[in-house]
Design a protein around this motif. Sequence first.
Motif, mmCIF file in Angstrom:
data_model
loop_
_atom_site.group_PDB
_atom_site.id
_atom_site.type_symbol
_atom_site.label_atom_id
_atom_site.label_comp_id
_atom_site.label_asym_id
_atom_site.label_seq_id
_atom_site.Cartn_x
_atom_site.Cartn_y
_atom_site.Cartn_z
ATOM 1 N N GLU A 1 1.138 -1.361 0.038
ATOM 2 C CA GLU A 1 -0.085 -0.105 -0.042
ATOM 3 C C GLU A 1 0.402 1.047 0.195
ATOM 4 O OE1 GLU A 1 -2.743 -2.942 1.472
ATOM 5 O OE2 GLU A 1 -0.691 -2.675 1.820
ATOM 6 N N ILE A 2 2.066 1.195 0.874
ATOM 7 C CA ILE A 2 3.115 2.273 0.276
ATOM 8 C C ILE A 2 3.334 2.755 -0.733
ATOM 9 C CG2 ILE A 2 5.107 3.130 1.262
ATOM 10 C CD1 ILE A 2 3.937 3.117 3.812
ATOM 11 N N GLY A 3 3.555 1.852 -1.822
ATOM 12 C CA GLY A 3 3.576 1.823 -3.086
ATOM 13 C C GLY A 3 2.585 2.765 -3.846
ATOM 14 N N LEU A 4 1.577 2.130 -3.578
ATOM 15 C CA LEU A 4 -0.254 2.579 -3.996
ATOM 16 C C LEU A 4 -0.198 4.103 -3.614
ATOM 17 C CD1 LEU A 4 -2.132 -0.862 -3.864
ATOM 18 C CD2 LEU A 4 -1.318 0.505 -5.954
ATOM 19 N N ALA A 5 -0.195 4.423 -2.283
ATOM 20 C CA ALA A 5 -0.541 5.153 -1.619
ATOM 21 C C ALA A 5 0.348 6.890 -2.457
ATOM 22 C CB ALA A 5 -0.054 5.338 -0.053
ATOM 23 N N GLU A 6 2.349 6.476 -2.350
ATOM 24 C CA GLU A 6 3.052 7.401 -2.950
ATOM 25 C C GLU A 6 2.029 7.679 -4.318
ATOM 26 O OE1 GLU A 6 7.007 6.472 -1.127
ATOM 27 O OE2 GLU A 6 7.036 5.089 -2.972
ATOM 28 N N ALA A 7 2.082 6.258 -4.994
ATOM 29 C CA ALA A 7 0.943 7.137 -6.725
ATOM 30 C C ALA A 7 0.088 8.360 -7.225
ATOM 31 C CB ALA A 7 1.196 5.466 -7.302
ATOM 32 N N VAL A 8 -1.141 7.847 -5.873
ATOM 33 C CA VAL A 8 -2.332 8.347 -5.399
ATOM 34 C C VAL A 8 -1.990 9.380 -5.301
ATOM 35 C CG1 VAL A 8 -4.275 8.517 -3.616
ATOM 36 C CG2 VAL A 8 -3.805 6.229 -4.832
ATOM 37 N N LEU A 9 -0.274 10.186 -4.247
ATOM 38 C CA LEU A 9 -0.054 11.589 -3.431
ATOM 39 C C LEU A 9 0.395 12.227 -4.674
ATOM 40 C CD1 LEU A 9 0.131 13.292 -1.628
ATOM 41 C CD2 LEU A 9 2.457 12.488 -1.180
ATOM 42 N N GLU A 10 0.979 11.559 -5.866
ATOM 43 C CA GLU A 10 1.543 12.184 -7.011
ATOM 44 C C GLU A 10 0.228 12.656 -7.983
ATOM 45 O OE1 GLU A 10 4.039 10.917 -10.339
ATOM 46 O OE2 GLU A 10 4.658 9.897 -9.169
ATOM 47 N N VAL A 11 -0.584 11.939 -7.452
ATOM 48 C CA VAL A 11 -1.733 12.649 -8.638
ATOM 49 C C VAL A 11 -2.277 13.539 -8.075
ATOM 50 C CG1 VAL A 11 -3.953 11.899 -9.878
ATOM 51 C CG2 VAL A 11 -1.970 10.711 -9.898
ATOM 52 N N ILE A 12 -2.669 13.481 -7.006
ATOM 53 C CA ILE A 12 -3.242 14.332 -5.699
ATOM 54 C C ILE A 12 -2.258 16.449 -6.010
ATOM 55 C CG2 ILE A 12 -3.527 15.679 -3.428
ATOM 56 C CD1 ILE A 12 -4.790 11.856 -3.326
ATOM 57 N N GLU A 13 -1.396 15.624 -5.826
ATOM 58 C CA GLU A 13 -0.415 17.154 -5.842
ATOM 59 C C GLU A 13 -0.440 17.869 -7.395
ATOM 60 O OE1 GLU A 13 3.562 16.339 -2.688
ATOM 61 O OE2 GLU A 13 3.456 15.442 -4.760
ATOM 62 N N LYS A 14 -0.672 16.640 -8.676
ATOM 63 C CA LYS A 14 -0.641 17.323 -9.321
ATOM 64 C C LYS A 14 -2.167 18.108 -9.778
ATOM 65 C CE LYS A 14 2.547 14.388 -12.135
ATOM 66 N NZ LYS A 14 2.746 13.456 -12.638
ATOM 67 N N ARG A 15 -2.960 17.625 -9.414
ATOM 68 C CA ARG A 15 -4.720 17.942 -9.388
ATOM 69 C C ARG A 15 -4.724 19.191 -8.441
ATOM 70 N NH1 ARG A 15 -9.313 13.695 -9.714
ATOM 71 N NH2 ARG A 15 -8.537 13.246 -11.447
ATOM 72 N N ALA A 16 -4.599 18.959 -6.969
ATOM 73 C CA ALA A 16 -4.570 19.787 -6.656
ATOM 74 C C ALA A 16 -3.499 21.706 -6.574
ATOM 75 C CB ALA A 16 -4.041 19.667 -5.201
ATOM 76 N N GLY A 17 -2.462 21.063 -7.096
ATOM 77 C CA GLY A 17 -1.865 22.922 -7.803
ATOM 78 C C GLY A 17 -1.836 23.631 -6.633
ATOM 79 N N GLY A 18 -0.822 22.913 -5.874
ATOM 80 C CA GLY A 18 -0.300 23.919 -4.766
ATOM 81 C C GLY A 18 -1.653 23.977 -3.406
ATOM 82 N N ARG A 19 -2.678 23.940 -3.229
ATOM 83 C CA ARG A 19 -4.127 24.022 -2.795
ATOM 84 C C ARG A 19 -3.632 22.622 -1.789
ATOM 85 N NH1 ARG A 19 -8.432 24.720 -7.145
ATOM 86 N NH2 ARG A 19 -7.096 22.837 -7.450
ATOM 87 N N ARG A 20 -4.491 23.447 -0.864
ATOM 88 C CA ARG A 20 -4.009 21.954 0.429
ATOM 89 C C ARG A 20 -5.191 20.831 0.379
ATOM 90 N NH1 ARG A 20 -1.139 21.023 4.462
ATOM 91 N NH2 ARG A 20 -3.117 20.338 5.352
ATOM 92 N N VAL A 21 -5.496 20.022 0.048
ATOM 93 C CA VAL A 21 -6.878 18.849 -0.246
ATOM 94 C C VAL A 21 -7.266 18.252 0.851
ATOM 95 C CG1 VAL A 21 -7.213 16.884 -0.943
ATOM 96 C CG2 VAL A 21 -5.374 18.029 -2.437
#
Length: 127
Positions: free
Chosen positions: A3-23
């Motif tokens: 799940e660590i690897g999956l969480a890292e992949a999810v986080l990467e996409v979240i950061e791109k989509r969030a554009g610096g805004r807090r999620v």
Amino acid sequence: MHEIGLAEAVLEVIEKRAGGRRVAWAKVRAGALLRVVEPSMDQAFRLVAEGTVAEGAAIDLVVTPAQVTCRSCGHQDGVYDPLAVCPSCGGGDVDLSGGDELVLESIEIAEARDVPGNSRRDRGDPA
């Protein structure tokens, strides 16, 4: 704990989509064949999200089935077990498809008034 690897992949996409805004929240769809365990995913995401825009964000994990097609009787159905047999005839000669996806379906951005350092305490609208 994969799940660590999956969480890292999810986080990467979240950061791109969030554009610096807090999620505040994210909805993730994971196929059953990934064998993701929700408590483990929650813990893994908390660990990898520390110090990022997603720190403290909740994860809503939705597990979706794989499709099984029986070669003997032609029955098709959704299954959550990678060692599935045909739910109709019990045959083991089956094809599995899908169930291996990991998709960030949506995120919820924290309101600007909840973002540390925002002295205006507004929703981020220009003054």
